[in-house]
Design a protein around this motif. Structure first.
Motif, PDB file in Angstrom:
ATOM      1  N   GLY A 155       0.530  -1.220   0.036  1.00 37.43           N
ATOM      2  CA  GLY A 155       0.215   0.010  -0.071  1.00 37.43           C
ATOM      3  C   GLY A 155       0.765   1.171  -0.161  1.00 37.43           C
ATOM      4  N   VAL A 156      -0.090   2.305  -0.252  1.00 36.87           N
ATOM      5  CA  VAL A 156       0.493   3.760  -0.495  1.00 36.87           C
ATOM      6  C   VAL A 156       1.120   4.334   1.049  1.00 36.87           C
ATOM      7  N   ILE A 157       2.174   4.994   1.145  1.00 33.85           N
ATOM      8  CA  ILE A 157       2.418   5.641   2.469  1.00 33.85           C
ATOM      9  C   ILE A 157       2.049   7.112   2.053  1.00 33.85           C
ATOM     10  N   ILE A 158       2.442   7.784   0.959  1.00 30.82           N
ATOM     11  CA  ILE A 158       2.095   9.067   0.622  1.00 30.82           C
ATOM     12  C   ILE A 158       1.997   9.052  -0.850  1.00 30.82           C
ATOM     13  N   ALA A 159       0.958   9.754  -1.448  1.00 32.14           N
ATOM     14  CA  ALA A 159       1.073  10.262  -2.753  1.00 32.14           C
ATOM     15  C   ALA A 159       0.611  11.503  -2.926  1.00 32.14           C
ATOM     16  N   GLN A 160       1.001  12.107  -4.182  1.00 33.23           N
ATOM     17  CA  GLN A 160       0.519  13.338  -4.727  1.00 33.23           C
ATOM     18  C   GLN A 160       0.153  13.510  -6.139  1.00 33.23           C
ATOM     19  N   ALA A 161      -0.975  13.740  -6.389  1.00 29.80           N
ATOM     20  CA  ALA A 161      -1.541  13.723  -7.713  1.00 29.80           C
ATOM     21  C   ALA A 161      -2.262  12.362  -8.177  1.00 29.80           C
ATOM     22  N   GLY A 162      -1.897  12.018  -9.477  1.00 29.84           N
ATOM     23  CA  GLY A 162      -2.436  10.675 -10.071  1.00 29.84           C
ATOM     24  C   GLY A 162      -1.890  10.240 -11.278  1.00 29.84           C
ATOM     25  N   ALA A 163      -2.674   9.579 -12.028  1.00 29.78           N
ATOM     26  CA  ALA A 163      -2.158   8.920 -13.326  1.00 29.78           C
ATOM     27  C   ALA A 163      -1.469   9.900 -14.350  1.00 29.78           C
ATOM     28  N   PHE A 164      -2.008  11.024 -14.238  1.00 31.89           N
ATOM     29  CA  PHE A 164      -1.429  12.072 -15.448  1.00 31.89           C
ATOM     30  C   PHE A 164      -0.272  12.800 -14.975  1.00 31.89           C
ATOM     31  N   GLY A 165       0.334  12.701 -13.958  1.00 28.36           N
ATOM     32  CA  GLY A 165       1.524  13.017 -13.262  1.00 28.36           C
ATOM     33  C   GLY A 165       1.369  13.214 -11.905  1.00 28.36           C
ATOM     34  N   GLY A 166       2.605  12.850 -11.276  1.00 29.01           N
ATOM     35  CA  GLY A 166       2.805  12.906  -9.705  1.00 29.01           C
ATOM     36  C   GLY A 166       3.738  12.061  -9.054  1.00 29.01           C
ATOM     37  N   TRP A 167       3.644  11.717  -7.894  1.00 26.67           N
ATOM     38  CA  TRP A 167       4.751  10.797  -7.332  1.00 26.67           C
ATOM     39  C   TRP A 167       4.245  10.116  -6.028  1.00 26.67           C
TER      40      TRP A 167
END
Length: 266
Positions: free
Chosen positions: A116-128
């Motif tokens: 699972g995800v610890i932290i994410a920014q934005a989505g499939a069209f750009g991010g980390w």
């Protein structure tokens, strides 16, 4: 993909929208009196509503520092977020674009197969995103949905309390520069890799930063949309950014480069 013409070279057009809803027939040359009337009305209203001077820059206006507008982060260099904080819009989240930064996350894992995800920014069209898969630590940078860079640890992180850390150091002090990403577990380097380029001004207008999950569209194809919640426990996450060490002259050079890059990006 051409330079933006100066505002003084803009051409006024005139349309009779009651009869020409798609604005296909420009009447500016046929009815100059009406054009002048509306031009004068525009200037009057622009002055009354503090529109002037008109700012016709493009994507560089996404970055408060470049645009010269108020910033909710107010130049802060550290932000701590917690589980349950999701959908944090870009202008309400610390800016990690075009700077060196560190993400530090104390976690507690129940076994050696954490997902699972610890932290994410934005989505499939750009991010980390910083996440785990089958116990292994990953960081993925998604460049506009076109190019992806994934850095992965080779060994599973065992059960227990650990400190997860990701560090990014840009190649150069310029917008969109690539850089080196490094993953650490309990202070020990577990992986590193190079991200060739980064998004210079914005990640997304409608997908924010999420702790413990990647809501909406997924940054990485390594996990499923709607099924990527972190299976361990996150205590907190701290993002630290390092102010640019540039001189005033170099800062001006970077700003000029940002303006040029914005034109090319559009």
């Amino acid at each position: 993909m051409v330079p933006l013409p100066p505002l003084t070279a803009d051409v006024w057009e005139l349309y009779h929208t009651a009869e020409d809803f798609s604005e296909a027939h420009d009447l500016a040359t046929q009815n100059p009196a009406k054009l002048k009337e509306l031009q004068d009305l525009f200037i009057k209203q622009a002055v009354a509503n503090h529109v002037l001077p008109i700012d016709d820059r493009r994507s560089e206006r996404f970055d408060p520092k470049v645009a010269g507008r108020p910033d909710l982060m107010n130049g802060r260099t550290s932000l701590t977020v917690y589980p349950g904080m999701v959908g944090m819009t870009e202008n309400a989240f610390i800016n990690v674009k075009n700077v060196a930064f560190t993400i530090t996350a104390p976690v507690e894992l129940g076994d050696a197969r954490t997902n699972g995800v610890i932290i994410a920014q934005a989505g499939a069209f750009g991010g980390w995103v910083l996440y785990m898969k089958d116990g292994k630590l990953h960081h993925e940078y998604n460049y506009f949905g076109v190019e992806r860079s994934n850095i992965s640890g080779s060994a599973s992180v065992p059960a227990g309390k650990h400190e997860i850390r990701y560090e990014f150091v840009p190649d150069a002090p310029k917008p969109g520069a690539g850089g080196k990403g490094t993953l650490f577990v309990d202070g020990q380097k577990v992986a590193e890799g190079h991200i060739p380029k980064t998004q210079p001004y914005a990640f997304s207008g409608d997908e924010g930063a999420d702790v413990g999950v990647d809501g909406e569209t997924p940054v990485s194809n390594d996990y499923k949309q709607g099924d990527n919640k972190f299976t361990g426990k996150i205590v907190k996450i701290t993002i630290d950014v390092k102010p640019s060490p540039l001189s005033a002259a170099d800062e001006k050079a970077v700003e000029d480069a940002e303006e040029a890059a914005a034109i090319v990006e559009d």
